[in-house]
Design a protein around this motif. Structure first.
Motif, PDB file in Angstrom:
ATOM      1  N   GLN A   1       0.812  -1.217   0.000  1.00 31.40           N
ATOM      2  CA  GLN A   1       0.000   0.000   0.000  1.00 31.40           C
ATOM      3  C   GLN A   1       0.847   1.269   0.000  1.00 31.40           C
ATOM      4  O   GLN A   1       0.342   2.342  -0.337  1.00 31.40           O
ATOM      5  CB  GLN A   1      -0.950  -0.034   1.205  1.00 31.40           C
ATOM      6  CG  GLN A   1      -1.951  -1.166   1.091  1.00 31.40           C
ATOM      7  CD  GLN A   1      -2.901  -1.237   2.265  1.00 31.40           C
ATOM      8  OE1 GLN A   1      -2.632  -1.936   3.229  1.00 31.40           O
ATOM      9  NE2 GLN A   1      -4.010  -0.519   2.207  1.00 31.40           N
TER      10      GLN A   1
ATOM     11  N   HIS B   1       0.523  -9.605   4.579  1.00 36.95           N
ATOM     12  CA  HIS B   1      -0.556  -8.602   4.554  1.00 36.95           C
ATOM     13  C   HIS B   1      -1.152  -8.593   3.144  1.00 36.95           C
ATOM     14  O   HIS B   1      -0.802  -7.767   2.301  1.00 36.95           O
ATOM     15  CB  HIS B   1      -0.023  -7.226   4.954  1.00 36.95           C
ATOM     16  CG  HIS B   1      -1.118  -6.254   5.318  1.00 36.95           C
ATOM     17  ND1 HIS B   1      -1.184  -5.593   6.518  1.00 36.95           N
ATOM     18  CD2 HIS B   1      -2.208  -5.838   4.630  1.00 36.95           C
ATOM     19  CE1 HIS B   1      -2.254  -4.811   6.563  1.00 36.95           C
ATOM     20  NE2 HIS B   1      -2.895  -4.938   5.421  1.00 36.95           N
ATOM     21  N   PHE B   2      -1.994  -9.555   2.867  1.00 36.78           N
ATOM     22  CA  PHE B   2      -2.772  -9.718   1.629  1.00 36.78           C
ATOM     23  C   PHE B   2      -1.970 -10.134   0.387  1.00 36.78           C
ATOM     24  O   PHE B   2      -2.424 -10.985  -0.355  1.00 36.78           O
ATOM     25  CB  PHE B   2      -3.582  -8.466   1.282  1.00 36.78           C
ATOM     26  CG  PHE B   2      -4.661  -8.111   2.279  1.00 36.78           C
ATOM     27  CD1 PHE B   2      -5.082  -9.016   3.241  1.00 36.78           C
ATOM     28  CD2 PHE B   2      -5.264  -6.846   2.253  1.00 36.78           C
ATOM     29  CE1 PHE B   2      -6.087  -8.697   4.158  1.00 36.78           C
ATOM     30  CE2 PHE B   2      -6.268  -6.514   3.167  1.00 36.78           C
ATOM     31  CZ  PHE B   2      -6.671  -7.436   4.113  1.00 36.78           C
TER      32      PHE B   2
ATOM     33  N   TRP C   1     -18.543   3.169   4.698  1.00 29.88           N
ATOM     34  CA  TRP C   1     -18.734   2.432   5.953  1.00 29.88           C
ATOM     35  C   TRP C   1     -19.343   3.356   6.996  1.00 29.88           C
ATOM     36  O   TRP C   1     -19.020   4.544   7.065  1.00 29.88           O
ATOM     37  CB  TRP C   1     -17.396   1.900   6.492  1.00 29.88           C
ATOM     38  CG  TRP C   1     -16.719   0.912   5.594  1.00 29.88           C
ATOM     39  CD1 TRP C   1     -17.274   0.216   4.561  1.00 29.88           C
ATOM     40  CD2 TRP C   1     -15.343   0.527   5.633  1.00 29.88           C
ATOM     41  NE1 TRP C   1     -16.333  -0.595   3.969  1.00 29.88           N
ATOM     42  CE2 TRP C   1     -15.143  -0.421   4.607  1.00 29.88           C
ATOM     43  CE3 TRP C   1     -14.257   0.873   6.436  1.00 29.88           C
ATOM     44  CZ2 TRP C   1     -13.900  -1.016   4.367  1.00 29.88           C
ATOM     45  CZ3 TRP C   1     -13.025   0.288   6.202  1.00 29.88           C
ATOM     46  CH2 TRP C   1     -12.851  -0.655   5.173  1.00 29.88           C
TER      47      TRP C   1
ATOM     48  N   TRP D   1      -4.849   3.226  11.701  1.00 29.12           N
ATOM     49  CA  TRP D   1      -4.682   2.959  10.269  1.00 29.12           C
ATOM     50  C   TRP D   1      -5.167   4.186   9.518  1.00 29.12           C
ATOM     51  O   TRP D   1      -6.352   4.482   9.601  1.00 29.12           O
ATOM     52  CB  TRP D   1      -5.479   1.726   9.810  1.00 29.12           C
ATOM     53  CG  TRP D   1      -5.242   1.511   8.339  1.00 29.12           C
ATOM     54  CD1 TRP D   1      -5.918   2.073   7.296  1.00 29.12           C
ATOM     55  CD2 TRP D   1      -4.202   0.713   7.748  1.00 29.12           C
ATOM     56  NE1 TRP D   1      -5.363   1.695   6.097  1.00 29.12           N
ATOM     57  CE2 TRP D   1      -4.308   0.870   6.346  1.00 29.12           C
ATOM     58  CE3 TRP D   1      -3.177  -0.085   8.270  1.00 29.12           C
ATOM     59  CZ2 TRP D   1      -3.436   0.230   5.456  1.00 29.12           C
ATOM     60  CZ3 TRP D   1      -2.318  -0.713   7.381  1.00 29.12           C
ATOM     61  CH2 TRP D   1      -2.456  -0.556   5.997  1.00 29.12           C
TER      62      TRP D   1
ATOM     63  N   GLU E   1      -5.467   1.986  -1.337  1.00 28.66           N
ATOM     64  CA  GLU E   1      -6.518   1.255  -0.622  1.00 28.66           C
ATOM     65  C   GLU E   1      -7.066   0.131  -1.515  1.00 28.66           C
ATOM     66  O   GLU E   1      -8.216   0.136  -1.926  1.00 28.66           O
ATOM     67  CB  GLU E   1      -7.605   2.231  -0.157  1.00 28.66           C
ATOM     68  CG  GLU E   1      -8.790   1.610   0.565  1.00 28.66           C
ATOM     69  CD  GLU E   1      -8.461   0.658   1.717  1.00 28.66           C
ATOM     70  OE1 GLU E   1      -7.460   0.881   2.411  1.00 28.66           O
ATOM     71  OE2 GLU E   1      -9.209  -0.320   1.888  1.00 28.66           O
TER      72      GLU E   1
HETATM   73  C1  BGC Z   1      -6.438  -3.835   6.000  1.00 24.23           C
HETATM   74  C2  BGC Z   1      -5.753  -2.641   5.385  1.00 24.23           C
HETATM   75  C3  BGC Z   1      -6.782  -1.737   4.748  1.00 24.23           C
HETATM   76  C4  BGC Z   1      -7.713  -1.241   5.821  1.00 24.23           C
HETATM   77  C5  BGC Z   1      -8.817  -0.320   5.334  1.00 24.23           C
HETATM   78  C6  BGC Z   1      -7.749  -3.541   6.635  1.00 24.23           C
HETATM   79  O1  BGC Z   1      -8.698  -4.402   6.084  1.00 24.23           O
HETATM   80  O2  BGC Z   1      -5.564  -4.540   6.838  1.00 24.23           O
HETATM   81  O3  BGC Z   1      -4.820  -3.111   4.454  1.00 24.23           O
HETATM   82  O4  BGC Z   1      -6.204  -0.687   4.047  1.00 24.23           O
HETATM   83  O5  BGC Z   1      -8.333  -2.322   6.463  1.00 24.23           O
HETATM   84  O6  BGC Z   1      -9.648  -0.958   4.433  1.00 24.23           O
END
Ligand code: BGC
Length: 426
Positions: free
Chosen positions: A22, A116-117, A307, A370, A377
């Protein structure tokens, strides 16, 4: 809200988080980079140079330190270290040593996420975590990371948001590899718990500093749209189990028990973790009439992600996480918004919940916002602004927002007052 001053103990950890893909830029050997470029992709734009953090990390960490932060969560990009199976890149190993060393020099404690993904493309070609046998390949990567950085890092997050990786990638077809097969998603989720155990063992065997290991879970407040409808309640309770309950129970008992599936005992799972990470953003309400998520409550603030802002849902989830018996760290909590005053209020409201559950006895020991800076994103590209630090998309110039100073003051003083919220939202 009733509070006027909140106090956190000196050892309570305050920091912010990012993830390699990211922010770093040019992570061209992973599955996301490929996904962003596929014809007909659902990714809005490619990650490209992202925040160019790969080159600017020293400046970025200096800024975080100047902003009062003493902990930073970041991830290692496996596909940089091992772009083809077995081809370990010494230069990339060294790069992350410099990155982690710089954090240490600044007195910022690194919290390192191992997955991480994103995944190396060669690993995906072999079936990634759909195959239990591939856990061994992940373990080899963790062994290397432990040997290379185990003297610099003590806090390790093995798998980030296993349910998101499994469900968005394999059940709902949103993230790569965009499959839609619920059974495969359950297999992936189960294998991610096996990967967590393998990673924890590798860290214990190879890391020089005694590792503190945890999994970071995406927990969501899940409610029935119509509490009086038994069908909505049943749907919500099923989704709650899939999203929250299965993972929490697995960490507590060592058994992976997915609704309507045979229970799987995962050897070593109960002993693998020294903490649990909670990542909380929002609430989802379920409605059988639509078969899924109900429309948002129009009376509530909504983020750029669409959200709902719902701090009320945070406390019960923190308590459930604490009921695993593990210390809890909030490893992500944040808001994407243009109006930075919303971010200040969001942080204050969620920290008030942390304070409340702590005072009621839950062992919550830290909070990571975060994100440190605006970044990529995933499918939403660069539009959502989660950052304490704004990043100009043309010049990549960093500019701390008022919320960054607000959060820095909290991190520095371990206090949060109503006056601070008023000052920073004026
Ligand atoms: C993830 C992040 C993401 C954040 C906002 C989490 O699901 O770990 O990588 O950017 O939420 O969506």
């Amino acid at each position: 809200m009733a509070w006027t001053t909140l106090g956190f103990p000196a050892e309570f950890v305050f920091g912010s988080a990012t993830a390699a893909h990211q922010v770093e830029g040019n992570n061209c050997h992973n599955d996301w980079w490929a996904h962003e470029r596929l014809p007909g992709t659902n990714a809005k734009e490619p990650s490209g140079v992202a925040c160019d953090h790969y080159r600017r990390y020293a400046e970025d960490f200096g800024l975080l330190r100047a902003l009062g932060q003493r902990a930073h969560r970041l991830s290692l990009e496996w596909s940089r270290i091992e772009p083809e199976e077995g081809e370990i890149q010494a230069a990339e190993i060294d790069h992350y040593r410099r990155v982690l060393g710089r954090l240490r020099e600044l007195g910022i404690e690194p919290w390192v996420t191992l997955h991480h993904f994103t995944l190396p493309r060669w690993f995906v070609a072999q079936g990634a975590f759909t195959q239990a046998r591939n856990v061994e390949r992940f373990r080899r990567f963790v062994e290397r990371a432990a040997a290379a950085y185990g003297d610099l890092v003590q806090r390790w997050c093995t798998i980030n948001e296993p349910t998101i990786h499994a469900e968005l990638g394999y059940r709902w077809g949103e993230f790569p590899p965009r499959q839609r097969d619920a059974a495969v998603a359950v297999e992936v989720l189960c294998n991610l718990f096996r990967a967590h155990v393998a990673a924890a063992e590798a860290l214990r065997e190879r890391a020089r500093l005694r590792p503190q290991v945890g999994m970071t879970l995406a927990l969501q407040a899940i409610e029935p749209c119509r509490p009086e409808s038994q069908a909505d309640c049943e749907l919500a309770s099923r989704r709650d189990a899939e999203t929250n309950g299965v993972s929490l129970e697995a960490l507590r008992t060592g058994v992976f028990r997915y609704p309507e599936r045979a229970a799987v005992e995962i050897s070593g799972l109960r002993e693998a973790s020294q903490f649990v990470g909670v990542q909380y953003y929002t609430r989802m309400r379920y409605d059988v009439r639509t078969g899924g998520v109900a429309p948002l409550d129009p009376a509530r603030p909504r983020t750029q992600m669409g959200w709902e802002v719902y701090p009320e849902g945070f406390g019960p989830l923190l308590r459930r996480a604490a009921a695993t018996g593990l210390p809890v760290y909030v490893t992500e909590n944040g808001i994407a918004c243009d109006d930075d005053r919303l971010r200040v209020r969001f942080i204050a409201d969620h920290l008030a919940v942390v304070d409340e559950v702590r005072r009621a006895g839950a062992d919550v020991r830290g909070y990571f916002y975060w994100s440190a800076m605006d970044n990529f994103e995933w499918n939403e590209g660069f539009r959502p602004k989660f950052g304490l630090i704004a990043v100009d998309r043309t010049t990549l110039t960093r500019a701390p927002r008022p919320s960054a100073y607000f959060f820095g003051e909290i991190a520095d003083t371990h206090r949060l007052t109503r006056e601070m919220v008023d000052t920073y939202t004026r």
